[in-house]
Write a protein that holds these residues in place. Sequence first.
Motif, mmCIF file in Angstrom:
data_model
loop_
_atom_site.group_PDB
_atom_site.id
_atom_site.type_symbol
_atom_site.label_atom_id
_atom_site.label_comp_id
_atom_site.label_asym_id
_atom_site.label_seq_id
_atom_site.Cartn_x
_atom_site.Cartn_y
_atom_site.Cartn_z
ATOM 1 N N ALA A 77 -12.124 5.794 88.913
ATOM 2 C CA ALA A 77 -11.187 5.105 88.018
ATOM 3 C C ALA A 77 -11.905 4.504 86.822
ATOM 4 O O ALA A 77 -11.327 4.352 85.744
ATOM 5 C CB ALA A 77 -10.439 4.023 88.791
ATOM 6 N N PHE A 84 -3.732 0.508 92.397
ATOM 7 C CA PHE A 84 -3.734 1.855 92.960
ATOM 8 C C PHE A 84 -2.326 2.369 93.295
ATOM 9 O O PHE A 84 -2.095 3.572 93.345
ATOM 10 C CB PHE A 84 -4.602 1.913 94.215
ATOM 11 N N ILE A 89 -5.968 7.397 89.359
ATOM 12 C CA ILE A 89 -7.419 7.213 89.258
ATOM 13 C C ILE A 89 -8.059 8.316 88.431
ATOM 14 O O ILE A 89 -9.264 8.272 88.165
ATOM 15 C CB ILE A 89 -8.070 7.158 90.652
#
Length: 326
Positions: A77, A84, A89
Amino acid sequence: MTRKFGQGPFQFLLHPGKAHSPSPSSVLHSFSFFRSSCSLPAFLCAFGNRNFEGRVHALTRANYLASPPLVVIYAFAGTVDIDFDKEPIGTGKDGKSVYFMDIWPSTEEVAEDVQSRVLPNMFKSTYEVITKGNPMWNHISVPFSTMYSWDPNSTYIHEPSYFKNMTIEPPSALGVKDAYCLLNFGDSITTDHILPTRSIHKDSSIVKFLLDCGVERKDFNSHGSRRGNNEVMARGTFANIRLMNKLLNGKVGPKTIHVPTGEKLYVFNAAMRYKNAGHDTIVLAGAEYGSGSSRDWAAKGPILLVELAYFNNGGILPYVIRNLIK
């Protein structure tokens, strides 16, 4: 072109057609980028290993304890400031966004992998030969004695000064009068601030000691590797480069102010100057002093430097410790 899977300094580590393995030039470029970026005030680098700043690398200003797979995902990332659940990412070969949930294994998958790959024979075969070890290790000449035979030339294991005149009963607390403040801390001074285990900094008080002992700079190793030498560890106490000492008026580093002269000195040098002049010293510390990984030298180090420390943990709690440096 680098593949757009990852952001920031980690983006160029991944290349198409190379099974995601970085080239030597990209690795060197990444370290160069990292070193230059860490020196920028607005760029805050973070690593995952311990919850101590400057632990993995001296230039990192933030560390977070995380599992190895999670560290890799944060690296993909390119930031730890990410949600998340909502943010991708990276981008896959098909151009679609890749999310955490797409690559993180389920509990069932992990359990199945452990059952099929972590087998009893792995442990049995390892422990069957553990006493045989390395032939060179097994042939080291060891003197027979019920007491440890100290080697005065060793810079790793040294007989501590406090062993020489130790009594069965601990000594009583000493009185402290007209003491100078060696260090003035706020809250959350961790065991890693008190005694770091990282590599020995080139300007540390330890450097002159090791050079005088005939140790070359390439063999300095780390604070943690030399924890058997009290002379090294005393000099390493409060030697964290991210130490916040209020006597320095906002400046960060392992130094303090020698109050009588106003000089800025390394903590060990200041403590020894006070001691040699016959002055008592104190350390002021706030809440959560000593939090973090359990480490005996986080307690023993200050004992070698100061007479008295005040720890404020919901009130003022005086904790008297002797100066045992002879």
